[in-house]
Design a protein around this motif. Structure first.
Motif, mmCIF file in Angstrom:
data_model
loop_
_atom_site.group_PDB
_atom_site.id
_atom_site.type_symbol
_atom_site.label_atom_id
_atom_site.label_comp_id
_atom_site.label_asym_id
_atom_site.label_seq_id
_atom_site.Cartn_x
_atom_site.Cartn_y
_atom_site.Cartn_z
ATOM 1 N N THR A 101 0.622 -1.151 -0.360
ATOM 2 C CA THR A 101 -0.157 -0.372 -0.024
ATOM 3 C C THR A 101 0.764 1.424 -0.107
ATOM 4 O O THR A 101 2.006 1.406 0.248
ATOM 5 N N ARG A 102 0.113 2.646 0.016
ATOM 6 C CA ARG A 102 1.256 3.261 -0.206
ATOM 7 C C ARG A 102 1.099 3.783 1.080
ATOM 8 O O ARG A 102 2.698 4.590 1.198
ATOM 9 N N ALA A 103 0.588 3.908 2.065
ATOM 10 C CA ALA A 103 1.712 3.905 3.373
ATOM 11 C C ALA A 103 2.149 2.920 3.680
ATOM 12 O O ALA A 103 3.090 3.435 4.441
ATOM 13 N N ALA A 104 2.449 1.564 3.416
ATOM 14 C CA ALA A 104 3.118 0.736 3.834
ATOM 15 C C ALA A 104 5.086 1.300 2.915
ATOM 16 O O ALA A 104 5.973 1.496 3.315
ATOM 17 N N ILE A 105 4.888 1.683 1.257
ATOM 18 C CA ILE A 105 6.029 2.072 1.205
ATOM 19 C C ILE A 105 6.530 3.099 2.011
ATOM 20 O O ILE A 105 7.420 3.715 2.208
ATOM 21 N N ALA A 106 5.306 4.416 2.338
ATOM 22 C CA ALA A 106 6.640 5.672 2.800
ATOM 23 C C ALA A 106 6.995 5.363 4.296
ATOM 24 O O ALA A 106 7.840 5.249 4.793
ATOM 25 N N ALA A 107 6.243 4.207 4.771
ATOM 26 C CA ALA A 107 6.163 3.484 6.451
ATOM 27 C C ALA A 107 7.626 3.195 5.831
ATOM 28 O O ALA A 107 8.747 3.333 6.991
ATOM 29 N N ALA A 108 8.148 2.546 4.893
ATOM 30 C CA ALA A 108 9.088 1.499 4.526
ATOM 31 C C ALA A 108 10.207 2.455 4.273
ATOM 32 O O ALA A 108 11.480 2.222 4.905
ATOM 33 N N LEU A 109 10.424 3.635 3.571
ATOM 34 C CA LEU A 109 11.402 4.902 3.713
ATOM 35 C C LEU A 109 11.261 5.550 4.776
ATOM 36 O O LEU A 109 12.285 6.761 4.821
ATOM 37 N N GLY A 110 10.251 5.679 5.406
ATOM 38 C CA GLY A 110 10.476 7.003 6.786
ATOM 39 C C GLY A 110 10.028 8.073 5.830
ATOM 40 O O GLY A 110 9.988 9.231 6.789
ATOM 41 N N ALA A 111 8.917 7.927 4.913
ATOM 42 C CA ALA A 111 8.486 8.704 4.509
ATOM 43 C C ALA A 111 7.584 9.498 5.455
ATOM 44 O O ALA A 111 7.050 9.621 6.027
ATOM 45 N N PRO A 112 7.481 11.304 5.697
ATOM 46 C CA PRO A 112 6.139 11.743 6.051
ATOM 47 C C PRO A 112 4.661 10.941 5.489
ATOM 48 O O PRO A 112 4.769 11.583 4.853
ATOM 49 N N HIS A 113 4.190 11.521 6.518
ATOM 50 C CA HIS A 113 2.682 11.447 6.190
ATOM 51 C C HIS A 113 2.605 12.069 5.235
ATOM 52 O O HIS A 113 2.162 12.833 5.006
ATOM 53 N N GLY A 114 1.659 11.603 3.215
ATOM 54 C CA GLY A 114 0.896 12.362 2.270
ATOM 55 C C GLY A 114 2.301 12.276 1.439
ATOM 56 O O GLY A 114 1.945 12.791 0.401
ATOM 57 N N ALA A 115 3.817 12.418 1.776
ATOM 58 C CA ALA A 115 4.613 13.092 0.752
ATOM 59 C C ALA A 115 5.307 11.228 0.317
ATOM 60 O O ALA A 115 4.171 10.508 0.642
ATOM 61 N N GLU A 116 5.889 11.560 -1.185
ATOM 62 C CA GLU A 116 5.577 11.209 -2.173
ATOM 63 C C GLU A 116 6.643 10.226 -1.676
ATOM 64 O O GLU A 116 7.903 10.890 -2.242
ATOM 65 N N ALA A 117 6.854 8.714 -2.280
ATOM 66 C CA ALA A 117 7.680 7.934 -1.845
ATOM 67 C C ALA A 117 8.208 7.369 -3.279
ATOM 68 O O ALA A 117 7.192 6.336 -3.788
#
Length: 281
Positions: A101-117
């Motif tokens: 999911t988009r949320a899982a990808i952002a979490a894996a990269l430590g990206a801020p919430h809503g940021a493009e990862a």
């Protein structure tokens, strides 16, 4: 060579000045060269597109005095064509299922919430049999392009940009881009390239916010044996605070301006200094 341009908005809201700039640029380029100007509705996102917005696009363009050639191409009527393209890419060994999911990808990269990862490749090595089983059980997935393999297969890539000449393209920084999802059988990247080829578009005029995507588009064109159009990416129309006009920010629409008394000639004057010199196309 006869010039063919197109304007391809998504019916997810009303047109604003930025849309007018792109539409006028394509229209004027085609008409000035005795070519064809096409209209395409990119409505693959059924959750956000509305018939009322599609009708409003036609009305706004007519009000601006922009006439298009032939029937309007509506992308949602061509899903079978896009599936056939995906089948070609899959046969080339260039696609894989991704269950992140988009949320899982952002979490894996430590990206801020809503940021493009950028995608970290989590599912790239997933066993195909396991991926098939998960898909068969109804688990949502996306079809991603194996970028490293695709770029190696395509070789050197470049495109012609107005006022700049030939530009080297490198799609690899985009990573394994999504070309389809379970609920939407094609992505913007795939549809726009397929339709430009199918409609024999020779020149693409669009905002500079889409310039980066051109690297991915010339890759798909090369992989699938499609022609490379010439490109002209014009500066974005911005508000008084310097922000790009966007539907999500409720930018003033052409309808708002018309209701306030603006004329098509005034709209043209507002955007004419922003669409750039297309003579080099």
């Amino acid at each position: 060579m006869s010039i063919v341009t197109r304007f391809a908005p998504s019916p997810t809201g009303y047109l604003h000045l930025g849309h007018a700039a792109s539409a006028m640029a394509g229209h004027d380029l085609a008409r000035g060269a005795g070519g064809r100007f096409l209209l395409r509705l990119e409505d693959i996102d059924a959750g956000r597109c509305r018939p009322g917005f599609a009708e409003a696009i036609l009305e706004d363009l007519a009000w601006l005095g922009l006439a298009w050639d032939g029937a309007v191409r509506v992308q949602s009527a061509h899903f079978d064509e896009y599936r056939a393209v995906l089948a070609r890419l899959e046969a080339m060994g260039l696609l894989y299922r991704c269950f992140c999911t988009r949320a899982a990808i952002a979490a894996a990269l430590g990206a801020p919430h809503g940021a493009e990862a950028a995608y970290p490749g989590t599912c790239r090595g997933l066993d195909p049999a396991l991926a098939d089983a998960r898909a068969a059980q109804g688990e949502p997935y996306a079809l991603r392009l194996r970028m490293d393999r695709a770029a190696a297969m395509a070789g050197r890539l470049r495109y012609h940009e107005a006022a700049e000449g030939w530009v080297e393209a490198d799609p690899r920084p985009h990573g394994d881009v999504v070309l389809a999802r379970k609920d939407v059988p094609a992505s913007y990247h795939l549809c726009v390239c397929h339709d430009d080829a199918a409609q024999e578009v020779t020149h693409v005029t669009r905002g500079e916010d889409l310039r980066a995507a051109t690297d991915v588009h010339v890759l798909l064109q090369a992989l699938l044996g499609w022609p490379h159009p010439a490109y002209a990416h014009h500066p974005l129309i911005r508000d008084a605070a310097g922000r790009r006009l966007a539907k999500r920010d409720r930018a003033a629409t052409l309808r708002d301006l018309r209701d306030a008394g603006a004329t098509p000639a005034q709209i043209r004057e507002m955007v004419s200094c922003r669409i750039g010199d297309l003579a080099s196309l």
